[in-house]
Design a protein around this motif. Structure first.
Motif, PDB file in Angstrom:
ATOM      1  N   LEU A  49       6.260   5.617  -6.453  1.00 14.80           N
ATOM      2  CA  LEU A  49       6.134   5.781  -4.926  1.00 14.80           C
ATOM      3  C   LEU A  49       6.068   7.423  -4.611  1.00 14.80           C
ATOM      4  O   LEU A  49       5.998   7.659  -3.283  1.00 14.80           O
ATOM      5  CB  LEU A  49       7.699   5.223  -4.314  1.00 14.80           C
TER       6      LEU A  49
ATOM      7  N   SER B 205      -0.630   3.876  -4.784  1.00 15.80           N
ATOM      8  CA  SER B 205      -2.157   3.730  -4.868  1.00 15.80           C
ATOM      9  C   SER B 205      -2.713   2.491  -5.846  1.00 15.80           C
ATOM     10  O   SER B 205      -2.288   2.411  -7.154  1.00 15.80           O
ATOM     11  CB  SER B 205      -2.937   5.006  -5.403  1.00 15.80           C
TER      12      SER B 205
ATOM     13  N   HIS C  67       0.868  -1.138   0.088  1.00 17.19           N
ATOM     14  CA  HIS C  67      -0.011   0.091  -0.029  1.00 17.19           C
ATOM     15  C   HIS C  67       0.800   1.280  -0.041  1.00 17.19           C
ATOM     16  O   HIS C  67       0.180   2.158   0.566  1.00 17.19           O
ATOM     17  CB  HIS C  67      -0.899  -0.040   1.070  1.00 17.19           C
ATOM     18  N   ARG C  68       1.954   1.318  -0.362  1.00 15.58           N
ATOM     19  CA  ARG C  68       2.788   2.518  -0.601  1.00 15.58           C
ATOM     20  C   ARG C  68       2.108   3.381  -1.965  1.00 15.58           C
ATOM     21  O   ARG C  68       2.253   4.228  -2.062  1.00 15.58           O
ATOM     22  CB  ARG C  68       4.366   2.191  -0.770  1.00 15.58           C
TER      23      ARG C  68
ATOM     24  N   TYR D   1       7.895   0.101   4.212  1.00 10.09           N
ATOM     25  CA  TYR D   1       7.716   1.694   3.972  1.00 10.09           C
ATOM     26  C   TYR D   1       9.362   2.101   3.826  1.00 10.09           C
ATOM     27  O   TYR D   1       9.409   3.339   3.585  1.00 10.09           O
ATOM     28  CB  TYR D   1       7.126   2.386   4.909  1.00 10.09           C
TER      29      TYR D   1
END
Lengths: 413, 413
Positions: A192, A160, A157-158, A397
């Protein structure tokens, strides 16, 4: 049954669902670079199939490009084609009954890997500089490894997923494969939305302070793959002046389990429960025509007891916490991307052959899956004249740090 | 036009789309607790409307409960109803042309807030102990604030969305509202798959070392709301023996912008671009009947220039990084959940009235949205006999720490 696309004079890669020429919206860091788009990512005005002709025929063409496509077009990239995906992206081998098997240019008698099969084939075959794909259980990493490409699955989920339906929202990611590290790096930083390089926020941490080696993954590999990986790692560490630390999964997570358990007792249950809600729900309510191989796999989804497996979800969360606690800033972990070179085309016909490929492969890919980690596969190994990747992963992340670490460690062109 | 449900003798809360009695799969920490489910979350065998009769009629009933529903049923909870959602969950006021306006039991002449309007009304009205909802731009926080409930929007993507279609995947979350903190805490820990309390992994950090106060949010509030919030904060800090630190958004993120900019120049553009790909794509291809109020809002979505707004996506990422850098372990930030008490029913009829409610509200809710933060709204304030919430937020993925901090600071029953 749809037969296109297959290998042809106009597309020797066998990867194209449709050849396109969508120019960039404006110039940018991707100027001059051509990319293809996996057929589970929306392109405006063209039907998205998710590898299933039944899905394609049941859904209207989207009105908008997926957000990730627009990001690339707005950074100077040119979209040159929509490319083959395995049915419902639920496979790692890349043999599609409906759309043909894209060519593995580096090992033409072997499968390209999947489910981003057309993504890998289109880049390996020289049609595109990079390709936009998706990865839940290995769908970018595996074909990149088997076709000799750079590939990156970002942190969960970094990037979309707007315009992509994630069949497994707890695992699914949008990422890319490329022929050169510099291209992967550029494309991923656009996706990203990374800070400009040199920005203190993005690159203020040391690239690699510690390099861990995940021993369990080596033990799951064919001997020749493990040996090639050890040799490459030796060269990398000598050059970088770094002493790697060998670790075991059980020690990392503080539980008596290995990577096979990480897949079979944790991640696979989350994935299966989630697929029941997404692709599975559509299949149960619409009763579409399914391919033979997918039907076999889907039988397991259908029979899966999601209530009994709910405890696996809690285990996934504990593993996520433990893995990330073991991967602070500056720490990178390394392992072979896949335990084997690509299987020969048409060889995955018995249950035994299927399990021999899938079980150890998914055991390895489950590590970044359950850790929600960014992982980059580097095309560093060759066994029996076929490519295999070496993977590097970092904390959830820590995507930009992983890109920087990969550059520092491997010094790619 | 569908007219059910509305306030009736059998449902004075006006929240029920369908009354249910789905027993728990097994006993657990939610034993004896009754919950409702927002009508954008799948319940097996029942159509999901997303607040739109057209969507409901166009889609088959799902075969499976959403994973979050199964998590609650497997922990002892009893599902007692499917409850009203605003159309396409694209609203914060809770007035549904199709399903009626659920009752705000604490302020019956006022709206309940949305889009989880039925969730808040069913709990505020005593029908349920807690409710499962979703929150992108404030859809749990706002109705919880306006109905005098506890509510939590978790970190982005901590809880699986399988069985829920996130219309804005870069912002959308699954969360809950409850009448008591203890109930919210239990339900959220089930959904979050939290480690048992006392586990070193989950609770090894100090609850609250620093309490920040986001001054910009107070300035966006009605004077009476700001004064009530300051008074409550004074009591909390005195009791906890903590000296709060007042901070401004511009200083937190190192940019010359306030919360209104955070919404209008960053988050809203991401949300709008994503909604074009999801709900918007369905609307454009299917041309369903739309409600009057949604049609007005959707006009802006339709006219939105997603390419021109792509730079906003990068800004969102920079704000995410800066906000989380300012919120290390042990730091909590506080602000009023909404700038006003609930508007009177039927008062949001002019563009002026709509903007006066939405603009400052979304400016405040955009803080946790862009930060991907967990946020808990506590029912601590009363203005003109109507409730307003005070919110506490912590770093991305610090959900359990936020629950512990809230308990430590507020000492709720």
């Amino acid at each position: 049954m749809a037969s296109s696309p297959h290998v042809s004079a106009s597309d020797p890669t066998g990867s194209l669902v449709e050849r396109l020429s969508i120019p960039p919206y404006r110039g940018g860091v991707l100027d001059g670079l051509r990319f293809t788009v996996k057929d589970n990512i929306d392109l405006a005005g063209r039907k998205t199939s998710y590898g299933s002709p039944a899905w394609r025929d049941a859904h209207a063409a989207p009105q908008q490009n997926a957000l990730c496509v627009d990001q690339l077009l707005a950074a100077g990239g040119t979209c040159i084609g929509k490319v083959v995906a395995d049915e419902f992206t639920y496979s790692l081998d890349g043999e599609s009954q409906f759309f043909g098997t894209p060519v593995n240019a580096r090992a033409p008698e072997r499968v390209p890997g999947g489910s981003s099969s057309g993504s890998a084939a289109s880049v390996a075959g020289g049609l595109a500089d990079f390709s936009l794909g998706t990865d839940s259980g290995g769908s970018i990493r595996v074909p990149a490894s088997l076709c000799g490409l750079w590939g990156m699955r970002p942190s969960l989920h970094r990037i979309s997923e707007a315009g992509v339906l994630p069949f497994m929202p707890g695992v699914s990611t949008v990422g890319a494969a490329a022929d050169r590290f510099a291209v992967l790096d550029k494309a991923m930083r656009v996706l990203l939305r990374s800070a400009p390089e040199g920005d203190a926020t993005a690159d203020g941490e040391p690239a690699v302070e510690r390099l861990l080696i995940l021993e369990d993954a080596f033990e799951l590999c064919d001997g020749a793959v493990a040996r090639a990986a050890e040799e490459a790692l030796g060269t990398i560490c000598d050059r970088a002046g770094i002493v790697p630390e060998r670790v075991r999964f059980a020690d990392l997570v503080g539980r008596d389990m290995g990577l096979a358990d990480c897949n079979a007792k944790a991640l696979r249950n989350l994935q299966t429960a989630e697929f029941q809600n997404t692709g599975g729900n559509w299949i149960e309510t619409q009763k579409p025509e399914l391919g033979f191989v997918f039907s076999m796999a889907y039988g397991n989804v259908r029979a899966f007891d999601r209530i009994a497996a709910l405890d696996s979800l809690a285990l996934c969360e504990r593993l996520f916490e433990a893995i990330n606690a073991a991967l602070p800033q500056g720490t990178v972990i390394c392992f072979p991307t896949t335990p084997v070179i690509a299987p020969l085309k048409g060889s995955l016909t018995s249950l035994e052959a299927v399990l021999a490929f899938y079980d150890p492969t998914m055991a390895i890919t489950s590590f970044s899956g359950v850790g929600r980690l960014p992982e980059i596969t580097a095309p560093l190994l060759t066994v029996d004249d076929a490519p295999v990747g070496l993977s590097f992963a970092a904390r959830h992340y820590g995507d930009e740090a992983l890109l920087a670490a990969t550059r520092a460690l491997l010094q790619p062109e």
